[in-house]
Write a protein that holds these residues in place. Structure first.
Motif, PDB file in Angstrom:
ATOM      1  N   ALA A   1      12.930  -3.336  -1.423  1.00 19.33           N
ATOM      2  CA  ALA A   1      13.689  -2.824  -2.563  1.00 19.33           C
ATOM      3  C   ALA A   1      12.764  -2.404  -3.706  1.00 19.33           C
ATOM      4  CB  ALA A   1      14.692  -3.875  -3.038  1.00 19.33           C
ATOM      5  N   MET A   2      11.730  -3.182  -3.961  1.00 20.81           N
ATOM      6  CA  MET A   2      10.765  -2.840  -5.018  1.00 20.81           C
ATOM      7  C   MET A   2      10.088  -1.506  -4.723  1.00 20.81           C
ATOM      8  SD  MET A   2       8.797  -6.412  -5.639  1.00 20.81           S
ATOM      9  CE  MET A   2       9.714  -7.944  -5.599  1.00 20.81           C
ATOM     10  N   CYS A   3       9.703  -1.323  -3.472  1.00 23.37           N
ATOM     11  CA  CYS A   3       9.046  -0.075  -3.074  1.00 23.37           C
ATOM     12  C   CYS A   3       9.999   1.108  -3.208  1.00 23.37           C
ATOM     13  CB  CYS A   3       8.533  -0.175  -1.642  1.00 23.37           C
ATOM     14  SG  CYS A   3       7.145  -1.323  -1.473  1.00 23.37           S
ATOM     15  N   GLU A   4      11.229   0.923  -2.730  1.00 27.19           N
ATOM     16  CA  GLU A   4      12.211   2.006  -2.762  1.00 27.19           C
ATOM     17  C   GLU A   4      12.618   2.384  -4.189  1.00 27.19           C
ATOM     18  OE1 GLU A   4      13.690   3.654  -0.088  1.00 27.19           O
ATOM     19  OE2 GLU A   4      12.422   2.602   1.353  1.00 27.19           O
ATOM     20  N   LYS A   5      12.658   1.400  -5.079  1.00 23.40           N
ATOM     21  CA  LYS A   5      13.158   1.644  -6.430  1.00 23.40           C
ATOM     22  C   LYS A   5      12.077   1.983  -7.447  1.00 23.40           C
ATOM     23  CE  LYS A   5      17.238  -1.259  -5.993  1.00 23.40           C
ATOM     24  NZ  LYS A   5      17.980  -2.416  -6.514  1.00 23.40           N
TER      25      LYS A   5
ATOM     26  N   THR B   1       0.853  -1.182   0.000  1.00 23.82           N
ATOM     27  CA  THR B   1       0.000   0.000   0.000  1.00 23.82           C
ATOM     28  C   THR B   1       0.892   1.237   0.000  1.00 23.82           C
ATOM     29  OG1 THR B   1      -1.682  -1.194   1.272  1.00 23.82           O
ATOM     30  CG2 THR B   1      -1.854   1.207   1.212  1.00 23.82           C
ATOM     31  N   VAL B   2       0.648   2.121  -0.951  1.00 24.10           N
ATOM     32  CA  VAL B   2       1.431   3.347  -1.091  1.00 24.10           C
ATOM     33  C   VAL B   2       0.476   4.525  -0.904  1.00 24.10           C
ATOM     34  CG1 VAL B   2       2.897   4.704  -2.635  1.00 24.10           C
ATOM     35  CG2 VAL B   2       2.996   2.201  -2.709  1.00 24.10           C
ATOM     36  N   THR B   3       0.838   5.436   0.004  1.00 27.86           N
ATOM     37  CA  THR B   3       0.009   6.612   0.260  1.00 27.86           C
ATOM     38  C   THR B   3       0.888   7.857   0.301  1.00 27.86           C
ATOM     39  OG1 THR B   3       0.212   6.251   2.639  1.00 27.86           O
ATOM     40  CG2 THR B   3      -1.748   5.344   1.567  1.00 27.86           C
ATOM     41  N   LEU B   4       0.262   8.983   0.057  1.00 27.85           N
ATOM     42  CA  LEU B   4       0.989  10.251   0.149  1.00 27.85           C
ATOM     43  C   LEU B   4       1.342  10.532   1.603  1.00 27.85           C
ATOM     44  CD1 LEU B   4      -1.133  12.403  -2.311  1.00 27.85           C
ATOM     45  CD2 LEU B   4       1.233  11.677  -2.639  1.00 27.85           C
ATOM     46  N   LYS B   5       2.506  11.111   1.818  1.00 32.77           N
ATOM     47  CA  LYS B   5       2.908  11.483   3.167  1.00 32.77           C
ATOM     48  C   LYS B   5       2.000  12.591   3.681  1.00 32.77           C
ATOM     49  CE  LYS B   5       7.739  10.186   2.822  1.00 32.77           C
ATOM     50  NZ  LYS B   5       9.125  10.558   3.009  1.00 32.77           N
ATOM     51  N   ASN B   6       1.850  12.648   5.014  1.00 29.64           N
ATOM     52  CA  ASN B   6       1.096  13.736   5.617  1.00 29.64           C
ATOM     53  C   ASN B   6       1.737  15.056   5.221  1.00 29.64           C
ATOM     54  OD1 ASN B   6      -0.779  12.113   6.920  1.00 29.64           O
ATOM     55  ND2 ASN B   6       0.487  11.903   8.735  1.00 29.64           N
TER      56      ASN B   6
ATOM     57  N   VAL C   1      10.051  10.342  -1.736  1.00 31.74           N
ATOM     58  CA  VAL C   1      10.140  11.754  -1.374  1.00 31.74           C
ATOM     59  C   VAL C   1       8.775  12.241  -0.875  1.00 31.74           C
ATOM     60  CG1 VAL C   1      10.551  14.096  -2.254  1.00 31.74           C
ATOM     61  CG2 VAL C   1      12.020  12.198  -2.982  1.00 31.74           C
ATOM     62  N   ILE C   2       7.706  11.777  -1.534  1.00 31.59           N
ATOM     63  CA  ILE C   2       6.367  12.249  -1.179  1.00 31.59           C
ATOM     64  C   ILE C   2       5.414  11.137  -0.728  1.00 31.59           C
ATOM     65  CG2 ILE C   2       6.516  14.285  -2.664  1.00 31.59           C
ATOM     66  CD1 ILE C   2       4.700  12.729  -4.677  1.00 31.59           C
ATOM     67  N   GLU C   3       5.839   9.883  -0.822  1.00 32.14           N
ATOM     68  CA  GLU C   3       4.949   8.773  -0.482  1.00 32.14           C
ATOM     69  C   GLU C   3       5.553   7.864   0.590  1.00 32.14           C
ATOM     70  OE1 GLU C   3       2.599   7.926  -4.647  1.00 32.14           O
ATOM     71  OE2 GLU C   3       4.663   7.188  -4.511  1.00 32.14           O
ATOM     72  N   ASP C   4       4.655   7.295   1.399  1.00 34.99           N
ATOM     73  CA  ASP C   4       4.995   6.244   2.348  1.00 34.99           C
ATOM     74  C   ASP C   4       4.483   4.922   1.799  1.00 34.99           C
ATOM     75  OD1 ASP C   4       6.154   7.862   4.378  1.00 34.99           O
ATOM     76  OD2 ASP C   4       4.172   8.390   5.124  1.00 34.99           O
ATOM     77  N   TYR C   5       5.054   3.842   2.256  1.00 31.28           N
ATOM     78  CA  TYR C   5       4.566   2.530   1.843  1.00 31.28           C
ATOM     79  C   TYR C   5       4.569   1.567   3.024  1.00 31.28           C
ATOM     80  CZ  TYR C   5       9.450   1.085   1.716  1.00 31.28           C
ATOM     81  OH  TYR C   5      10.757   0.812   2.075  1.00 31.28           O
ATOM     82  N   THR C   6       3.687   0.599   2.938  1.00 29.05           N
ATOM     83  CA  THR C   6       3.673  -0.525   3.868  1.00 29.05           C
ATOM     84  C   THR C   6       3.405  -1.768   3.034  1.00 29.05           C
ATOM     85  OG1 THR C   6       1.282  -0.332   4.280  1.00 29.05           O
ATOM     86  CG2 THR C   6       2.749   0.831   5.801  1.00 29.05           C
ATOM     87  N   PHE C   7       3.786  -2.904   3.568  1.00 30.65           N
ATOM     88  CA  PHE C   7       3.408  -4.151   2.911  1.00 30.65           C
ATOM     89  C   PHE C   7       3.091  -5.200   3.951  1.00 30.65           C
ATOM     90  CE2 PHE C   7       8.084  -4.067   2.807  1.00 30.65           C
ATOM     91  CZ  PHE C   7       8.409  -5.239   3.471  1.00 30.65           C
TER      92      PHE C   7
ATOM     93  N   VAL D   1      -2.576   0.405  -4.414  1.00 34.03           N
ATOM     94  CA  VAL D   1      -2.398  -0.926  -3.839  1.00 34.03           C
ATOM     95  C   VAL D   1      -1.847  -1.834  -4.926  1.00 34.03           C
ATOM     96  CG1 VAL D   1      -3.556  -2.931  -2.844  1.00 34.03           C
ATOM     97  CG2 VAL D   1      -4.263  -0.639  -2.174  1.00 34.03           C
ATOM     98  N   PHE D   2      -0.818  -2.605  -4.568  1.00 31.92           N
ATOM     99  CA  PHE D   2      -0.219  -3.578  -5.473  1.00 31.92           C
ATOM    100  C   PHE D   2      -0.283  -4.948  -4.815  1.00 31.92           C
ATOM    101  CE2 PHE D   2       1.969   0.461  -6.039  1.00 31.92           C
ATOM    102  CZ  PHE D   2       1.913   0.645  -7.412  1.00 31.92           C
ATOM    103  N   ASP D   3      -0.817  -5.941  -5.505  1.00 31.60           N
ATOM    104  CA  ASP D   3      -0.760  -7.324  -5.049  1.00 31.60           C
ATOM    105  C   ASP D   3       0.393  -7.992  -5.787  1.00 31.60           C
ATOM    106  OD1 ASP D   3      -2.919  -7.205  -3.261  1.00 31.60           O
ATOM    107  OD2 ASP D   3      -4.349  -7.477  -4.884  1.00 31.60           O
TER     108      ASP D   3
END
Length: 80
Positions: free
Chosen positions: A61-65, A7-12, A71-77, A42-44
């Motif tokens: 690594a996939m999320c970071e790359k 799940t990728v969302t914009l940072k506060n 810079v503007i988004e957070d992610y969780t998996f 959302v990515f499955d």
């Protein structure tokens, strides 16, 4: 096989015009109780491995790359 949901969302603090547009549309559809909407992605992902530690490292690594603009988004998996 390992399955994960990223799940990728914009940072506060980052403006979210799409979320604001959705919020306005929901109000127009008579959902006045909606206070705020933030949109995301959302990515499955299915990984052909049984090694959970490797899967976690690869997902990070996939999320970071590629999947998130860190810079503007957070992610969780979550791994199933």
């Amino acid at each position: 096989m390992i399955k994960a949901r990223v799940t990728v969302t914009l940072k506060n603090g980052v403006l979210d015009p799409q979320g604001k547009a959705i919020e306005g549309a929901l109000h127009a559809l008579e959902f006045p109780q909606v206070a705020k909407v933030r949109q995301g992605k959302v990515f499955d992902v299915e990984l052909d491995t049984k090694d959970r530690a490797r899967a976690e490292a690869d997902l990070k690594a996939m999320c970071e790359k590629l999947l998130a603009n860190t810079v503007i988004e957070d992610y969780t998996f979550e791994i199933e």
